[in-house]
Design an enzyme around this catalytic site. Structure first.
Site, PDB file in Angstrom:
ATOM      1  N   GLU A   1      47.198  24.932  43.864  1.00 27.67           N
ATOM      2  CA  GLU A   1      48.312  25.568  44.592  1.00 27.67           C
ATOM      3  C   GLU A   1      47.875  25.801  46.033  1.00 27.67           C
ATOM      4  OE1 GLU A   1      48.775  29.138  42.277  1.00 27.67           O
ATOM      5  OE2 GLU A   1      46.729  29.749  42.617  1.00 27.67           O
TER       6      GLU A   1
ATOM      7  N   ASP B   1      46.513  35.906  50.239  1.00 28.71           N
ATOM      8  CA  ASP B   1      47.118  34.615  50.586  1.00 28.71           C
ATOM      9  C   ASP B   1      47.230  34.410  52.102  1.00 28.71           C
ATOM     10  OD1 ASP B   1      49.497  35.483  48.038  1.00 28.71           O
ATOM     11  OD2 ASP B   1      47.588  34.428  47.794  1.00 28.71           O
TER      12      ASP B   1
HETATM   13  C1  6LW Z   1      50.210  32.801  45.378  1.00 26.93           C
HETATM   14  C2  6LW Z   1      49.469  31.741  44.647  1.00 26.93           C
HETATM   15  C3  6LW Z   1      48.712  32.559  43.671  1.00 26.93           C
HETATM   16  O1  6LW Z   1      51.401  32.360  45.913  1.00 26.93           O
HETATM   17  O2  6LW Z   1      49.259  33.761  43.512  1.00 26.93           O
HETATM   18  O3  6LW Z   1      47.175  32.916  42.035  1.00 26.93           O
HETATM   19  C4  6LW Z   1      50.442  33.791  44.273  1.00 26.93           C
HETATM   20  N1  6LW Z   1      47.724  32.182  43.028  1.00 26.93           N
HETATM   21  O4  6LW Z   1      48.626  30.987  45.486  1.00 26.93           O
HETATM   22  C5  6LW Z   1      50.696  35.148  44.779  1.00 26.93           C
HETATM   23  O5  6LW Z   1      49.557  35.639  45.445  1.00 26.93           O
END
Ligand code: 6LW
Length: 547
Positions: free
Chosen positions: A191, A20
Site C-alpha cells: 500500500e 502516514d
Molecule cells: C493507511 C495505510 C495503512 O492509509 O493504514 O496500515 C492506513 N496501513 O497505509 C491508515 O493509516
C-alpha cells in the site's frame, strides 16, 4: 551574521497521532501532511525550514464540500493524504473512507491551493478503487495517480497491487487505462504508493507488512511508468521489523524529499510502545525522519548503513529556524478554536460548541453520548508525550443524570476514561468516572466509595460536590497510569482513589490495531441525552508535558 545551524534531529519529529506522512519542499519550506481519520478538520500539515523544528500550520479540509464525516465509524475518514506542489499550486490528494470492514468504500479526491493555509479548491472526485492515493507530476506535464487496489473478492489477496491511471487537470478527471503496475514483495500488504523520477528511472515506494510491527518501506523502479518494476535488491530500505529492541518501531508508510543542495531525507510512520509484552502505543502512530543517500547502483539507502531507523539523526546543516514554544495554558478569547484542538466528524462545529456565546469561554452544547459517531460535543488535543498533566475549569449545572460534562482521555468510541460532573437521584451534584475498555457495549462507572476518602460519596459511590461554583478537573498520565483529581478552588486538590489503565487508550487495546488507526487525546466533553443542549463552559485547558 553568524547563522546558527540546526541541532541534531530527535525522532519522532511529529510526536503523537501523526501517521502516514507525505512530505514536499517548496523553496526553503518543508511541509508534511498526515492522516486525521474521524477528527475534524481533515489532514494535519506541519511546516519546517530546517527539518528539525516543526509547527502545525494548516488543516485544509475545513468545509462541508471538502469533508463531511457524520456517521462514519471509528478509524474511517481521512486515511493517508498526499501533498505535492506543481504549477504554482499545492495539490492535496485525500481519501474519505466511508466503510472500514469488509468491502471498503474509499472515495479519493483532489483539492488544490496557492498557499498551504488558504481556501482549498472544491474537490475533484477521482476514483473508489482503494486507499493511499498519491499524485505524480511527470516532467512532460502529465499527471498520474497511483493507489492501492482493495480486492474484496473471496480467495483474493485484498491488497491487490498498485493501480496507475492518468489524471487530466484540464478535464478534471481520470483518463486512459488503469494498469496494475506492482503486486508487491512476499512481505505483502502492499500500500501507500508514491512515484518519483530520477536519472531516467521511475521509482515506486510502497509500504508493506501492515502498520504494526512488520511494517516496512519497499522500493522498486522501472524505465517506463507503467512498468515492469524491478524490486530493490534489499527489498525494504527502512524497517524495524527485524529488531524489536529499536526505540523507533513500526517504521513504514513513508515518503522522501531532497534539500536544495541534494541531501535526501526519508519521513516515515513509526510507533513507540510502552514497556511490556502488550507493546501498546499510547502515542499512536507518529512521524520520524531519517537521513539517506542514493548508492552507486541507484537505490536509496539510510546514511547509518543499515535499513533500521535511528532515534537521533544528523541535521541537514540548514539554518536553524525555531518556532515559539506553545503556552501550556490555552484560553478561549478568540473566535477560532486554537489550532491544536479538534472535534469529531461534523463540518458544522457551531452545533457542538461556541467561542462567542460566552466570551472568554469555550461553551460546549451537550449532545450525543460520549463515543457517538454523529454529534459528539468533544473538543480535544493530541497526547504527544508519555507523561502529561491536563487541567480545566468548568461551569456546569446539570439538572438530570442524562447530562454530563468533564475531562476525558479519549482514543475512540470504545476506548476512553471520562471524569465528569453530573447529578444523582437526590439532586446532588456529583463527580464520577466512566470508562470503556475496548468493548463498546460495556461502559463502566467506577464506584468511588472508599473509607479513607475524605470526600462524601453517595450510595452509588459517586463523589458529592457543592451544587454551585466552578469545578477544576485534572488528569495526570505517567506511561500506563492515569489518575484524576478535582478541586473547588484550584488550590486544594483531591485525588480520586483509583489508578486507571492509560494503556487502553492505544492502537493495540480493545479490538486491536487492525481497526484502531488514531491516537490518544485529552479534552473537554459534554453530553445531554435529555435533549436540551445544556451548556458547559470551559475557562481554560492546560496541557503540560512532564519529563
Ligand atoms: C493507511 C495505510 C495503512 O492509509 O493504514 O496500515 C492506513 N496501513 O497505509 C491508515 O493509516
Amino acid at each position: 551574521m553568524n547563522i546558527s545551524i540546526s541541532k541534531k534531529i530527535k525522532n519522532p519529529i511529529l510526536p503523537g497521532f501523526n501517521p502516514d506522512p507525505s512530505i514536499v519542499r517548496v523553496g526553503e519550506d518543508f511541509y508534511i501532511a498526515t492522516s486525521t481519520f474521524e477528527w475534524y478538520p481533515g489532514v494535519q500539515i506541519h511546516h519546517s525550514r530546517d527539518l528539525v523544528n516543526w509547527r502545525l500550520v494548516s488543516r485544509p479540509l475545513n468545509r462541508p464540500d471538502l469533508l463531511d464525516m457524520i456517521g462514519e465509524p471509528c478509524s474511517c475518514g481521512i486515511w493517508a493524504p498526499c501533498l505535492t506542489y506543481s504549477d504554482g499550486l499545492f495539490h492535496l490528494i485525500y481519501t474519505d473512507v466511508k466503510r472500514f470492514d469488509g468491502i471498503k468504500d474509499t472515495p479519493n479526491f483532489l483539492t488544490t491551493c496557492e498557499t498551504i493555509d488558504g481556501d482549498w479548491s472544491e474537490p475533484v472526485y477521482l476514483n473508489n478503487s482503494g486507499f493511499d492515493p498519491s499524485l505524480f507530476h511527470d516532467d512532460d506535464g502529465r499527471k498520474w495517480l497511483v493507489n492501492m487496489v482493495w480486492d474484496y473478492r473471496p480467495n483474493k489477496n485484498p491488497f491487490g497491487g498498485i493501480y496507475l491511471q492518468e489524471y487530466s487537470p484540464d478535464e478534471r478527471k481520470m483518463i486512459g487505462p488503469v494498469t496494475n503496475i506492482f503486486k508487491g514483495t512476499d512481505l505483502g500488504l502492499t500500500e501507500a504508493p508514491h512515484l518519483y523520477k530520477r536519472n531516467g528511472y521511475y521509482y515506486l515506494v510502497t509500504a508493506e507488512g501492515g502498520t504494526e510491527y512488520d511494517h516496512a518501506m519497499t522500493m522498486a523502479r522501472s524505465k517506463t511508468i507503467d512498468g515492469p518494476y524491478e524490486v530493490d535488491p534489499i527489498k525494504h530500505f527502512v524497517t524495524s521489523k527485524d529488531n524489536p529492541d529499536l526505540y523507533i518501531q513500526r517504521a513504514g508508510h513513508g515518503d522522501f524529499v531532497e534539500t536544495e543542495d541534494g541531501q535526501v531525507y526519508v519521513v516515515h510512520l513509526c510507533g513507540r510502545p510502552l514497556p511490556g509484552p502488550q507493546r501498546r502505543c499510547v502515542l499512536g502512530r507518529e512521524t520520524a525522519i531519517q537521513e539517506a543517500y542514493w548508492n552507486e547502483d541507484g537505490w536509496l539507502r539510510l546514511k547509518n548503513g543499515t535499513n533500521e531507523p535511528d532515534d537521533i539523526v544528523e541535521h541537514a546543516g540548514l539554518a536553524a529556524c525555531e518556532w515559539p514554544d506553545e503556552n501550556p495554558r490555552t484560553t478561549f478569547e478568540g473566535e477560532e478554536l486554537p489550532i491544536d484542538f479538534q472535534w469529531l466528524r461534523t463540518p458544522y462545529k457551531d452545533e457542538l460548541f461556541s467561542l462567542t456565546e460566552r466570551p472568554g469561554y469555550l461553551r460546549l452544547f451537550g449532545r450525543d453520548s460520549l463515543g457517538s459517531w454523529y454529534y459528539q460535543s468533544l473538543v480535544a488535543r493530541r497526547q504527544q508525550a508519555f507523561n502529561y498533566r491536563s487541567e480545566t475549569k468548568i461551569d456546569f449545572s446539570p439538572e438530570s443524570f442524562l447530562q454530563k460534562a468533564g475531562l476525558v482521555s479519549y482514543y475512540n468510541s470504545h476506548k476512553y476514561h471520562y471524569f465528569y460532573i453530573s447529578i444523582n437521584d437526590d439532586g446532588q451534584r456529583i463527580l464520577s468516572i466512566m470508562s470503556c475498555e475496548g468493548d463498546p457495549s460495556q461502559n463502566f462507572i467506577f464506584p468511588l466509595s472508599s473509607s479513607e476518602y475524605a470526600s462524601v460519596t453517595d450510595s452509588d459511590g459517586n463523589i458529592v460536590i457543592p451544587s454551585n461554583g466552578a469545578v477544576y478537573l485534572r488528569s495526570d498520565v505517567a506511561g500506563s497510569e492515569l489518575t484524576f483529581s478535582w478541586s473547588m478552588d484550584g488550590d486544594n486538590w483531591n485525588q480520586v482513589p483509583c489508578v486507571l489503565d492509560q494503556s487502553l487508550i492505544s492502537d493495540q487495546a480493545g479490538k486491536g490495531a487492525g481497526c484502531s488507526f488514531t491516537g490518544a487525546f485529552t479534552g473537554m466533553a459534554c453530553q445531554d441525552l435529555a435533549g436540551t443542549k445544556i451548556a458547559a463552559d470551559f475557562e481554560y485547558f492546560d496541557y503540560i508535558e512532564q519529563p
